[in-house]
Structure formats: structure tokens, C-alpha cells
Design an enzyme around this catalytic site. Structure first.
Site, mmCIF file in Angstrom:
data_model
loop_
_atom_site.group_PDB
_atom_site.id
_atom_site.type_symbol
_atom_site.label_atom_id
_atom_site.label_comp_id
_atom_site.label_asym_id
_atom_site.label_seq_id
_atom_site.Cartn_x
_atom_site.Cartn_y
_atom_site.Cartn_z
ATOM 1 N N ASP A 5 32.285 23.094 29.061
ATOM 2 C CA ASP A 5 31.847 23.148 27.909
ATOM 3 C C ASP A 5 33.199 22.929 26.830
ATOM 4 O O ASP A 5 32.665 23.118 25.759
ATOM 5 C CB ASP A 5 31.115 24.746 27.306
ATOM 6 N N ASP A 8 23.699 18.489 30.911
ATOM 7 C CA ASP A 8 24.389 18.943 29.505
ATOM 8 C C ASP A 8 25.972 18.276 29.763
ATOM 9 O O ASP A 8 26.528 17.768 28.391
ATOM 10 C CB ASP A 8 24.533 20.162 29.204
#
Ligand code: GLY
Length: 430
Positions: A149, A207
């Protein structure tokens, strides 16, 4: 036939002359866009003022869960012990603004990013000043290696900073982060590792496709193709293993050390076999970026096939998807405005990469008009300062259900920007 066409034409012209409009006006009525931008600027300034000097990063609004409701959404008679253990405790501060737990929260880059995008949309200097302040706060992240992330966290904050207000220190922070993201790549597997938590051997989530943009940007900043090549290898491996025959994707694919697949499952979707709405949006966005950067047509086909799946499977009138494309089709089922915003942003870009992108642009326009309507766009001063209502973070974990999310706001603003760029709309002239 000719007579009818002529009389129709005369009627339209007459209507326009008498009403003082041009024949194109309904199509060119961008009041919704103006309202979206004005609301965004007001909400962000309101939030900055409420936060004051403490520098906390807004993430969502605290929500709780009801076990019967979760069972219904997940098509289960009762929750298993494993499900229950995953549920986040119900916070005693329901309804209040939820902040990132620290700068190491995966969503920490979105609030600074929202300020940058709102500054770009409006030219409002106070938004730029706030964007700089909140972005600077994330500076230690350039050394962080603990999650994929870091792509979201740094590209949405520092990436926008470098685009709109370039500086050497900002550029170096982005390159250092890109190097750290590359450090999570396993050449045997051909992927970047997503998470460090959980029982998986080497988890890769759909993602992760979103974090490739930081690597593409690093190649542009340095002229070194190694970042881009690594990103494209990740995209190819993901294309091979994450997708089903209908181009829907699994959420999590975990790999053994020799590159074989250990497990395909979900963490945030309804079931391992379901199509989690945001996951499909991440995939669409990611493969559109890969085609933009590589011009490799297999990525374009992938993006187009995911786009078709999304448009085919949506169950709602306004096209804002339910939180999972396999969730029960009932009025109680939460929607996910974040998936709608990500999809809109991706489709606008995709429309510019194909020969005839009209259908993508029209679908994105429909999504953006829905999100800019009273059903989703907050009234200024409400919604704890967030721009959009009605997103879903992680329903199976009882977390952030039917609530605003900072990343829904981010991709909404990005989609508005892209829409205006493609349509050549100038905010000052709306
Ligand atoms: N990347 C985490 C999520 O989409 O919820």
C-alpha cells in the site's frame, strides 16, 4: 420523410430561439459537476478547520454491524467462529469521524491527495497550503517497507505534490518508495507481495494493481525502465492467476515459493467465488494504466473485458454497484460509492485509449452524475466533512459499512478532473 425531418428541425430551432438556449444545452448542462467541485472544496476546508493543528488524517465515519444483517449479506445461516474472530469490535464512538490509526494506515495518502486534487480543480490557494501541510506529515513513509500500500500512500500524496508543486525532496521520496515497493517483488513468483499479515504464504490482492502507477511514475522520473518492467511482470502474473473465465477476479491469490498457486480466496468479498465490487474496479483501473504505459494490447483487452463485466453485472438503476456483484439484490444491501468512483475514473481514461470510447465515457458520466446527486453527494457541513456518502470498506469484517471513505472521495475528484479534461470543460466557465 424529408418533410418530418424538416418540421422537427424547425420545431427544435424554434424552441431554442424562444427559450434562449442552444440545441446542445441539456447535454452540456454541467451544474452537477460544479456542485460536486464546490461541495468538495467546502467539505475539505471544513474538515481542515475542524482538525486544527493536530494533523490527524480523516478516513471514514465509525460504523458498527448487526450479526443478522451480516449473515444475510454473506448468505450464511450463522457466522462461523472464524468469521466472528475477524469482526472488528464495535467502536463506542459510532457516527464520529474515524481517523487513520497513524501514517502507516493504508489510506493515509488519500486525504492529502484530496486536497491536491481539489486545489487542481479550483485553484484555491488555501487548499494547496493544506495539501502541503498534510503531505509533509507523511514524509517518514518514504522509508516504510511493510506493505504494497505504500504505492497508494505515497503516490496519492507525494505523487500529486510532485505533479502540481515539484521539488527535489518530493521526487526523491517517490523514488525511494518505488525502490521499497520493488523490494517486495519475488522474481520466482513474478509478483509484488501485498500483505505481511495473515496465514497466507505470499498473498497478492487484486488491489495491488493500483500500486503499479507509482512504479510507472518512477520510470518517468528516473528514465530507468526497471520499475516499469517489474510492474508489467506483476500485471502479467496477476492476469494469469487472478481472473476467472468471465473476467471477474478473485480478491486474494496466495503463492507457494516456487510460483505455484497456494490458494485463491477473498478477504473483503461475499465469498471466495464472488465478484467483490471494489476488486473489479481496482482491476479495471490497473489494466488501463498498464495499457497506457506499455501499449501492449493484451492489457487493453483485459481492461475492456473487465469493463464489460462491470457494466453487465450491475444491478442498480443509477449504476452505483452493490458492495459485491453477488450480494443479495435488496434495498437493504449497501452500495459501494468508492467502487463507482474508481470505475468512473478508469473508464474515462480507457475511453481515451480506444478508437471509439463513447460508451465508456457515457457510463462514466452516468456514474459521476449519480455520485453528484443528493443520494450520494453530502450537503456541505454534514457527513463529517467527507464528500461522498454510501461506500463499503470491508463488510465481512464488520468494518466501514455504508459510510464515507477517503478513497471514494479521492477517485471521485480524480474522475471529475479526467472528465473535465476529456470534455475540455473549464470550471470557471461552468
Ligand atoms: N485496498 C483495500 C481495499 O480496497 O479495501
Amino acid at each position: 420523410m424529408k418533410k418530418i425531418s424538416l418540421s422537427c428541425f424547425i420545431a427544435v430551432v424554434a424552441l431554442c430561439v424562444f427559450s434562449g438556449c442552444s440545441p446542445k444545452q441539456p447535454e452540456n448542462d454541467y451544474t452537477w459537476l460544479k456542485q460536486g467541485i464546490e461541495t468538495a472544496a467546502l467539505q475539505l476546508k471544513f474538515t481542515v478547520a475542524e482538525i486544527g493543528d493536530s494533523i490527524r488524517l480523516p478516513r471514514s465515519i465509525w460504523t458498527g454491524y448487526d450479526t443478522d444483517f451480516l449473515c444475510h449479506q454473506l448468505d450464511k445461516k450463522q457466522l462461523t467462529d472464524k468469521d466472528s474472530a475477524r469482526l472488528k469490535p464495535i467502536h463506542d464512538n459510532l457516527g464520529s469521524r474515524r481517523y487513520c490509526f497513524s501514517i502507516y494506515d493504508w489510506t493515509s495518502g488519500f486525504f492529502p491527495g484530496n486536497l491536491w486534487l481539489a486545489y487542481q480543480l479550483t485553484g484555491d490557494e488555501s487548499l494547496r497550503e493544506s495539501a502541503v501541510k498534510f503531505t509533509n506529515h507523511l514524509y517518514p513513509l518514504r522509508e516504510y517497507k511493510g506493505t504494497h500500500d505504500i504505492g497508494f500512500m505515497m503516490n496519492c500524496s507525494y505523487g500529486n505534490a510532485n505533479r502540481l508543486s515539484p521539488a527535489d525532496s518530493v521526487r526523491s521520496a517517490l523514488i525511494q518508495t518505488a525502490d521499497n515497493l520493488c523490494g517486495r517483488f519475488n522474481p520466482e513468483i513474478g509478483c509484488i507481495r501485498s500483505w505481511n499479515f495473515g496465514k497466507w504464504n505470499f498473498p497478492v490482492i487484486i488491489d495491488n494493481m493500483m500500486n503499479l502507477d507509482l512504479l510507472f511514475y518512477a520510470t518517468r522520473l528516473t528514465g530507468d525502465d526497471k520499475y516499469k518492467e517489474l510492474a508489467l511482470t506483476h500485471a502479467r502474473t496477476t492476469m494469469k492467476n487472478h481472473f476467472r473465465d468471465d473476467y471477474s477476479s478473485y480478491h486474494v491469490v496466495s503463492y507457494n515459493n516456487d510460483g505455484t498457486v497456494e490458494k485463491k480466496c477473498t478477504h473483503q468479498g461475499k465469498s471466495d467465488a464472488s465478484s467483490w465490487a471494489r476488486g473489479q474496479a481496482w482491476g479495471l483501473y490497473g489494466y488501463t494504466s498498464c495499457y497506457r504505459e506499455s501499449k501492449d494490447v493484451q492489457f487493453l483487452r483485459q481492461a475492456e473485458n473487465i469493463a464489460s463485466l462491470i457494466m453487465r453485472r450491475v444491478k442498480t438503476e443509477d449504476a452505483v454497484p452493490l458492495w459485491d456483484y453477488d450480494a443479495p439484490d435488496t434495498p437493504q444491501t449497501p452500495r459501494d460509492a468508492s467502487a463507482a468512483a474508481i470505475t468512473a475514473s478508469a473508464l474515462i481514461e480507457l475511453s481515451t485509449l480506444v478508437e471509439d470510447g463513447q460508451a465508456y465515457m457515457e457510463y462514466a458520466g452516468k456514474l459521476l452524475k449519480s455520485l453528484s446527486s443528493d443520494g450520494y453527494l453530502a450537503k456541505p457541513g454534514t457527513n463529517r466533512g467527507f464528500i461522498l456518502m454510501h461506500s463499503t470498506g470491508s463488510l465481512p469484517n464488520g468494518s466501514e459499512i455504508d459510510t464515507p471513505l477517503n478513497y471514494a472521495d479521492y477517485y471521485y475528484l480524480e474522475a471529475l478532473l479526467r472528465y473535465m479534461q476529456v470534455k475540455e470543460i473549464d470550471y470557471k466557465h461552468i
